[in-house]
Design an enzyme around this catalytic site. Structure first.
Site, short mmCIF file in Angstrom:
data_model
loop_
_atom_site.label_atom_id
_atom_site.label_comp_id
_atom_site.label_asym_id
_atom_site.label_seq_id
_atom_site.Cartn_x
_atom_site.Cartn_y
_atom_site.Cartn_z
N ARG A 50 -24.17 26.93 85.23
CA ARG A 50 -24.88 26.59 84.03
C ARG A 50 -25.05 25.12 83.66
NH1 ARG A 50 -22.03 29.54 86.58
NH2 ARG A 50 -19.84 28.59 86.05
N CYS A 84 -15.58 31.10 79.60
CA CYS A 84 -16.40 29.89 79.96
C CYS A 84 -17.11 29.19 78.94
CB CYS A 84 -17.36 30.35 80.83
SG CYS A 84 -18.50 28.75 81.47
N THR A 86 -19.34 26.61 78.44
CA THR A 86 -20.67 26.24 78.72
C THR A 86 -21.69 27.61 78.78
OG1 THR A 86 -20.01 24.36 79.98
CG2 THR A 86 -22.51 25.04 80.04
N ALA A 87 -21.02 28.71 79.10
CA ALA A 87 -21.72 30.00 78.91
C ALA A 87 -22.22 30.32 77.63
CB ALA A 87 -21.08 31.30 79.53
N THR A 125 -17.45 20.29 79.05
CA THR A 125 -18.50 19.75 80.05
C THR A 125 -19.69 18.83 79.28
OG1 THR A 125 -19.99 21.64 79.48
CG2 THR A 125 -18.30 21.84 81.30
N LYS A 165 -12.90 23.24 91.14
CA LYS A 165 -13.60 24.46 91.45
C LYS A 165 -13.85 24.45 92.93
CE LYS A 165 -16.77 24.79 87.53
NZ LYS A 165 -16.78 26.40 87.31
N CYS A 195 -13.10 23.38 78.07
CA CYS A 195 -13.47 23.59 79.45
C CYS A 195 -12.66 24.45 79.95
CB CYS A 195 -14.13 22.68 80.25
SG CYS A 195 -14.42 22.97 82.06
#
Length: 233
Positions: A50, A84, A86-87, A125, A165, A195
């Protein structure tokens, strides 16, 4: 058996998806297995990045996310959650594509604040922060917000997120702890962990001296449990 079924569009990232499911179970007032919220999960990490898409250096994740939603609906989902933040910058397109409602993580988070007139420190983010996804809601509710600087996003948040991650969760926790302390020093009274990697990382280092934070993954889980409870009545 209930006809209501939660669909989870996951994989962004996979650890955040598992964390959401864990919190979904924790937030469900169940005494036996059969009283837990039924869910079907699309945990596919191959959804394009993303951050890169929004920075113009990668392909859009929207087609892959739409595919996931279609698969969840086909599996019988009656409502969808996306663990999520940012999604959610594609929320309008995803909602238009989905045949069932999608729970919005930022709206769920705002409800967690309960209208308190406070100053929150936003840990998000770069794309989520730049979009104003949370700041606009906070402003409308009379909540002041302190954000990370561009330098902090580049040198503290981003390496912290990459650490989580890549499996270095504790290392990520120390990065996020440093960012949290910087926001508190600039006037934040509470933290909004916007986040879904952040609460996982902070929990791994048992950062007890930080104030009570709003975990957006847990807020989303609580909103889903509330939906489930209302649907059963």
């Amino acid at each position: 058996m209930s006809k209501d079924l939660l669909g989870v569009l996951g994989g962004m990232g996979p650890l955040a998806t598992v964390d959401f499911l864990h919190k979904l179970i924790e937030e469900t007032p169940a005494a036996i297995d059969q009283e837990h919220l039924p869910a079907v999960i699309w945990n596919v990490p191959q959804i394009p990045d993303r951050q890169k898409a929004l920075a113009g250096t990668g392909i859009s994740p929207l087609p892959a996310m739409c595919t996931g939603i279609s698969r969840l609906v086909a599996a019988g989902a009656t409502r969808i959650a996306i663990p999520c933040n940012t999604a959610h910058l594609w929320f309008d397109q995803l909602a238009a594509h989905s045949a069932v409602p999608i729970v919005h993580i930022a709206d769920a988070t705002l409800r967690e604040l309960g209208g308190a007139k406070t100053t929150v420190g936003l840990i998000a983010t770069p794309a989520t922060q730049a979009s104003g996804l949370y700041q606009q809601r906070f402003e409308a509710a009379g909540i002041a917000c302190v954000c990370a600087t561009d330098a902090e996003l580049e040198t503290v948040f981003t390496p912290g997120c990459h650490a989580v991650k890549s499996g270095a969760v504790e290392a990520g926790g120390h990065y996020f702890e440093a960012l949290a302390e910087a926001l508190l020093a600039r006037g934040a009274q509470r933290l909004v962990l916007a986040c879904t990697e952040v609460p996982i990382a902070l929990a791994s280092i048992a950062s007890r001296h930080l104030p009570i934070s709003i975990d957006t993954n847990r807020a989303l889980a609580r909103a889903c449990v509330e939906y489930w409870q209302q649907a059963r009545r």
